[in-house]
Design an enzyme around this catalytic site. Structure first.
Site, PDB file in Angstrom:
ATOM      1  N   HIS A  37       8.362  90.309  81.617  1.00  0.00           N
ATOM      2  CA  HIS A  37       9.506  90.353  80.707  1.00  0.00           C
ATOM      3  C   HIS A  37       9.834  91.793  80.322  1.00  0.00           C
ATOM      4  O   HIS A  37      11.007  92.163  80.230  1.00  0.00           O
ATOM      5  CB  HIS A  37       9.202  89.559  79.427  1.00  0.00           C
ATOM      6  CG  HIS A  37       8.973  88.100  79.644  1.00  0.00           C
ATOM      7  ND1 HIS A  37       7.718  87.528  79.555  1.00  0.00           N
ATOM      8  CD2 HIS A  37       9.834  87.090  79.944  1.00  0.00           C
ATOM      9  CE1 HIS A  37       7.824  86.227  79.776  1.00  0.00           C
ATOM     10  NE2 HIS A  37       9.086  85.933  80.022  1.00  0.00           N
ATOM     11  N   SER A 186       3.891  83.393  81.264  1.00  0.00           N
ATOM     12  CA  SER A 186       3.423  83.044  79.919  1.00  0.00           C
ATOM     13  C   SER A 186       2.392  81.930  79.981  1.00  0.00           C
ATOM     14  O   SER A 186       1.504  81.835  79.133  1.00  0.00           O
ATOM     15  CB  SER A 186       4.610  82.610  79.048  1.00  0.00           C
ATOM     16  OG  SER A 186       5.549  83.661  78.929  1.00  0.00           O
TER      17      SER A 186
END
Length: 281
Positions: A37, A186
């Site tokens: 990210h 994640s």
């Protein structure tokens, strides 16, 4: 790092920027951010005057209630990463803000959602298309940034953005991997130490068939069989799918003639991980 919760607040902020002639980049996320990210935010920051990062776990794209409830979150950590990467504002709405009582509109797509994740997760991409369309209309960015790890998602977002004439430039960014090759996700936080080590079987299988193609093997069934055999040697790995498709249409192919996309989803224990690799280049 300012966190805005309401649609009216983020629209007001973006309108203020645009009235001053500033360009706006946008990175949609579901939070629990990592270096992958960060790379998206850094690229957005380098190409735009201001960057909005959304943090919203979208309930409409989950087909498993437990998966939704156990999705990791750490907004304080996200704030630090976003600030360090050059983000300017976090938009973190609630589900009620995004889908108020009476919400009845969904955005769907035909064709590109039939294979890969779409084949095993019915309704998933309807949820993705719906939330991304809403976010684009709320944030009205000039550019939006997505990782190529979710290759099918990226292709679908490019398609519906073009089809619906949404004035946003969609920019795909390369997969970011851990030092040992595991694709950053994640969901990696849900893995035990043993599962984390055994998850490397995914990139190992992808690398094997990439080398096989380089050495002259072009039959897709042979390639898939070898990849599946490799992954199945790991006792806690369960293949959701392993496919080799055309990278533009995402349709299945029989022979690797030029470049192709090898894409897979594998359960490591209870955690579903996805990865992909272009082969045949």
């Amino acid at each position: 790092m300012e966190v805005l919760r309401s649609i009216s607040e983020i629209k007001e902020k973006v309108n203020e920027w645009k009235s001053n002639g500033l360009s706006v980049g946008f990175v949609p996320t579901m939070g629990y951010l990592h270096a992958g990210h960060k790379s998206l935010i850094e690229k957005a920051s380098s190409e735009n005057d201001r960057v909005v990062v959304s943090v919203f776990v979208n309930p409409k794209q989950f087909d498993n209630e437990n998966d939704l409830e156990t999705y990791p979150s750490n907004l304080q950590g996200d704030k630090a990463l976003i600030a360090g990467a050059g983000g300017d504002i976090i938009f973190a709405p609630t589900a009620a803000e995004m889908y108020p009582d009476g919400f009845a509109t969904l955005v769907d797509i035909e064709g590109l959602d039939k294979e890969l994740c779409g084949a095993t997760r019915p309704g998933h991409f309807r949820g993705v298309c719906t939330v991304v369309t809403k976010l684009f209309l709320i944030v009205t960015p000039d550019r939006a940034y997505f990782g190529e790890k979710d290759f099918q998602q990226l292709a679908i977002i490019k398609r519906f953005t073009k089809d619906l004439n949404i004035p946003v430039e969609i920019i795909g960014c390369p997969i970011v991997r851990e030092e040992d090759g595991l694709a950053m996700s994640s969901r990696n936080a849900k893995l035990s130490e043993e599962e984390r080590r055994k998850a490397l079987i995914i990139i190992e299988a992808l690398n094997i068939i990439k080398e096989m193609v380089y050495q002259g093997t072009s039959d897709v069934e042979e390639l898939k069989k070898e990849a599946s055999r490799k992954i199945s040697t790991m006792d806690i790995a369960k293949i959701d799918y392993f496919e080799i498709v055309d990278p533009d249409t995402l349709e299945k192919i029989d022979v690797v003639k030029e470049k192709a996309l090898a894409a897979t989803a594998v359960f490591i224990g209870k955690t579903r991980l996805i990865d992909n690799m272009i082969i045949g280049e």
